[in-house]
Write a protein that holds these residues in place. Structure first.
Motif, short mmCIF file in Angstrom:
data_model
loop_
_atom_site.label_atom_id
_atom_site.label_comp_id
_atom_site.label_asym_id
_atom_site.label_seq_id
_atom_site.Cartn_x
_atom_site.Cartn_y
_atom_site.Cartn_z
N ARG A 1 59.75 -47.90 2.94
CA ARG A 1 59.87 -46.49 3.36
C ARG A 1 60.64 -45.68 2.31
O ARG A 1 60.26 -44.58 1.96
N VAL A 2 61.73 -46.26 1.81
CA VAL A 2 62.53 -45.55 0.81
C VAL A 2 61.73 -45.37 -0.47
O VAL A 2 61.70 -44.28 -1.05
N SER A 3 61.07 -46.42 -0.89
CA SER A 3 60.24 -46.33 -2.10
C SER A 3 59.11 -45.32 -1.93
O SER A 3 58.75 -44.62 -2.88
N ALA A 4 58.55 -45.25 -0.73
CA ALA A 4 57.47 -44.29 -0.47
C ALA A 4 57.96 -42.85 -0.65
O ALA A 4 57.27 -42.02 -1.26
N VAL A 5 59.15 -42.57 -0.16
CA VAL A 5 59.71 -41.22 -0.30
C VAL A 5 59.92 -40.89 -1.78
O VAL A 5 59.59 -39.80 -2.24
N ILE A 6 60.46 -41.85 -2.50
CA ILE A 6 60.69 -41.64 -3.94
C ILE A 6 59.36 -41.40 -4.65
O ILE A 6 59.22 -40.44 -5.42
N SER A 7 58.39 -42.26 -4.39
CA SER A 7 57.09 -42.15 -5.07
C SER A 7 56.40 -40.82 -4.79
O SER A 7 55.81 -40.23 -5.69
#
Length: 197
Positions: A85-91
């Motif tokens: 989820r965190v990586s998705a927001v960053i991406s």
């Protein structure tokens, strides 16, 4: 007689032209006439749809926020773990759609203008709140709440800071290096927290 169904298309064309004009100029110092010309409509029609230039600028910022929200929601829907989820927001924040030179310039111009425009300041607060909330949706399952808040705030600051740094450079934005930098920070904080347990 106006063509039925043209209003949404013309509004979108005017918003796209606004982003393009701000991106090229690097500031909000663009005229309604210039924007209308880029959109292929008359200045009178631009005023008819949006009123004053400030209203068009606010609509443009709402459009950018809406696009970011749609993209983030879609990415979070398929993220299967808190870390994903965190990586998705960053991406999403560095996606090809979001991290384009003209969009970056528009965001920077809006940040500057928000210092004197309560309407734009309010929209930036919405953006900041959403970003923090979306990051926290994964981080609270990975870290104690206080630590998660700290890491979310720092991650958001890195994202915003990379937009500012990118606005000051020429050439094509390098999303991969921006993502790697933010992910490196995040991985460092998560590893430190795991060792402390």
């Amino acid at each position: 007689m106006p063509k039925v169904g043209m209003e949404p298309l013309r509004r979108k064309a005017l918003i796209d032209a606004t982003i393009s004009a701000i991106g090229e100029r690097g500031s909000l110092d663009v005229t309604m006439s210039e924007i209308a010309g880029r959109a292929g409509v008359s200045s009178a029609l631009a005023h008819h749809y949006f009123g004053a230039k400030e209203d068009l600028l606010a609509a443009t910022m709402r459009h950018l926020l809406s696009e970011l929200l749609i993209d983030t929601t879609a990415a979070l829907r398929v993220a299967e773990t808190p870390r994903a989820r965190v990586s998705a927001v960053i991406s999403v924040n560095f996606s090809e759609k979001q991290f384009r030179a003209e969009t970056i310039a528009a965001w920077l111009a809006f940040y500057v203008e928000a210092q004197k425009s309560p309407a734009l300041r309010r929209l930036l607060r919405i953006y900041a709140h959403r970003l923090q909330s979306n990051l926290m949706s994964g981080l609270t399952r990975l870290l104690p709440r206080t630590d998660a808040e700290h890491v979310a705030e720092a991650t958001a600051a890195l994202i915003d800071g990379l937009y500012i740094r990118r606005a000051l450079r020429d050439g094509i934005p390098n999303a991969a290096s921006a993502i790697a930098l933010v992910e490196d920070y995040l991985e460092t904080k998560l590893s430190q927290a795991a060792r402390a347990r």
